[in-house]
Design an enzyme around this catalytic site. Sequence first.
Site, PDB file in Angstrom:
ATOM      1  N   HIS A  99      18.999  34.474  19.136  1.00 50.49           N
ATOM      2  CA  HIS A  99      19.706  34.041  17.912  1.00 50.49           C
ATOM      3  C   HIS A  99      19.784  35.181  16.894  1.00 50.49           C
ATOM      4  O   HIS A  99      19.819  34.926  15.681  1.00 50.49           O
ATOM      5  CB  HIS A  99      19.032  32.834  17.261  1.00 50.49           C
ATOM      6  CG  HIS A  99      18.664  31.749  18.224  1.00 50.49           C
ATOM      7  ND1 HIS A  99      19.544  30.739  18.572  1.00 50.49           N
ATOM      8  CD2 HIS A  99      17.535  31.529  18.951  1.00 50.49           C
ATOM      9  CE1 HIS A  99      18.950  29.934  19.448  1.00 50.49           C
ATOM     10  NE2 HIS A  99      17.745  30.397  19.709  1.00 50.49           N
ATOM     11  N   SER A 145      35.986  59.106   8.951  1.00 49.93           N
ATOM     12  CA  SER A 145      36.940  58.345   8.152  1.00 49.93           C
ATOM     13  C   SER A 145      37.804  59.337   7.394  1.00 49.93           C
ATOM     14  O   SER A 145      37.330  60.394   6.983  1.00 49.93           O
ATOM     15  CB  SER A 145      36.180  57.457   7.172  1.00 49.93           C
ATOM     16  OG  SER A 145      37.015  57.111   6.087  1.00 49.93           O
ATOM     17  N   LYS A 151      31.214  58.934   6.684  1.00 50.32           N
ATOM     18  CA  LYS A 151      31.267  58.001   7.809  1.00 50.32           C
ATOM     19  C   LYS A 151      31.214  58.682   9.169  1.00 50.32           C
ATOM     20  O   LYS A 151      31.803  59.728   9.394  1.00 50.32           O
ATOM     21  CB  LYS A 151      32.557  57.156   7.748  1.00 50.32           C
ATOM     22  CG  LYS A 151      32.619  56.168   6.625  1.00 50.32           C
ATOM     23  CD  LYS A 151      31.549  55.073   6.691  1.00 50.32           C
ATOM     24  CE  LYS A 151      31.801  54.089   7.804  1.00 50.32           C
ATOM     25  NZ  LYS A 151      33.036  53.311   7.593  1.00 50.32           N
ATOM     26  N   GLU A 161      33.565  50.328  19.984  1.00 50.28           N
ATOM     27  CA  GLU A 161      34.443  49.355  19.319  1.00 50.28           C
ATOM     28  C   GLU A 161      35.734  49.174  20.109  1.00 50.28           C
ATOM     29  O   GLU A 161      36.218  48.060  20.310  1.00 50.28           O
ATOM     30  CB  GLU A 161      34.778  49.823  17.894  1.00 50.28           C
ATOM     31  CG  GLU A 161      33.612  49.718  16.937  1.00 50.28           C
ATOM     32  CD  GLU A 161      33.958  50.321  15.581  1.00 50.28           C
ATOM     33  OE1 GLU A 161      34.862  49.786  14.916  1.00 50.28           O
ATOM     34  OE2 GLU A 161      33.347  51.335  15.206  1.00 50.28           O
TER      35      GLU A 161
END
Length: 464
Positions: A163, A284, A290, A297
Amino acid sequence: MTAQLSKKGEAWSARFAEPVSDLVKRYTASVFFDKRLAAFDIAGSLAHAEMLAHQHIISQEDHAEIRRGMAQITSEIEGGQFEWQLDLEDVHLNIEKRLTELVGDAGKRLHTGRSRNDQVATDIRLFMRAAIDDISGLLRDLRLALVDLAEQHAGTIMPGFTHMQVAQPITFGHHMLAYVEMFGRDAERMADCRKRVNRLPLGAAALAGTTFPIDRLRVATTLGFEDVCHNSLDAVSDRDFAIEFCAAAALVMTHVSRMSEELVIWMSPRVGFIDIADRFCTGSSIMPQKKNPDVPELARGKTGRVNGHLIALLTLMKGQPLAYNKDNQEDKEPLFDTVDTVVDTLRIFADMAGGITVKPEAMRAAALQGYATATDLADYLVKKGLPFRDAHEAVARAVRHCVDHGCDLSEMSLGDLQAFSALITDDVFAVLTLEGSVAARDHIGGTAPNQVRAAIARLRSQLA
Ligand code: ARG
């Protein structure tokens, strides 16, 4: 009227009274994607021609001419000089037309006892067999890379989650081996699917078989098929094998996607369990600080298109009456994209596994929060004679105490612990450590470092 007929019309003889429009031509053509099957189409044609000659259906001279023409066509395609024509609809008619240009009547005899229906089914099966072999090799590479990573971290402790809450301590090596198991099942599924891919449709002709005295087993042997398709109607219309392959591919991507999700979370600065080598990340354009885990992804994102291709193929087949229908031409683009996506993804992931830097300190700090050894304390009480449910209750009260006082179980004094059970003595502290917790799960499939090492040895001999 005949003078206006398109080349495409000519390919089907004089049956047609008017040419198709350019739009219909483009709509019905497949050459711009099925030309990818050219090498398989030629291999199938050569095996067919060899059989025709052996059976005296065509002459040895024709067979020699066909071989000569196909050799020339192969080098034209490989050299990028072959002129693919939309007018000639698909890969099959393009190659046959060129063959006839090169060798005359022998080229026209190649299609004896054959149809594009059994021809295309053969081509796809040959393509898929090669793709499955590639994917199987790549799954092996990825599994080996993950085994290497697991070996470096057989004793590196991290929190295991259920969980998304800290559950029990595990080792990072054990966590990696879970993926090795998943990709192992994927390899089994690919191998199983290959058996049903590897059957020969040729000889079914359009749908009913052929009047010529063909030898299908001979063609099957030449092309390395394990068997022939045993019903001509099924042979030309079956695409189960492609659906099965896409289902297996969707599971490969599902596993990649689950792993990607974890990599993304672990690389988030808030978690900081790992770093991924720069060559798999991007920055970025606006935020100079970044470093984004683009590869995982994207892999997670690309899973969607592979799942979509599976649904596309299932839907393609569900309404088709026997036997061949042109709907089947729509099988190729989903299949090709599935293969390309899976191949690229596995290749990148096998490489990326070697570019993962583990941060044991961050993992350890996280494992120390969340009372990860609470189950160990309950098990300890059970070993001292308390029924498990009562032990669970006693430890739950101890955890509640820790939450209220902002401490960990291992930080409580013996006296404080004994308030929750008189069975607790000073040997308790050994079971409350992270090392003690993982080492105690010492059975096949458990997270104990020596079990992880045993699993690695088993996997290495399997993968050798
Ligand atoms: N391009 C077709 C396909 O991909 C080849 C078979 C065509 N057969 C036919 N009868 N039109 O399925």
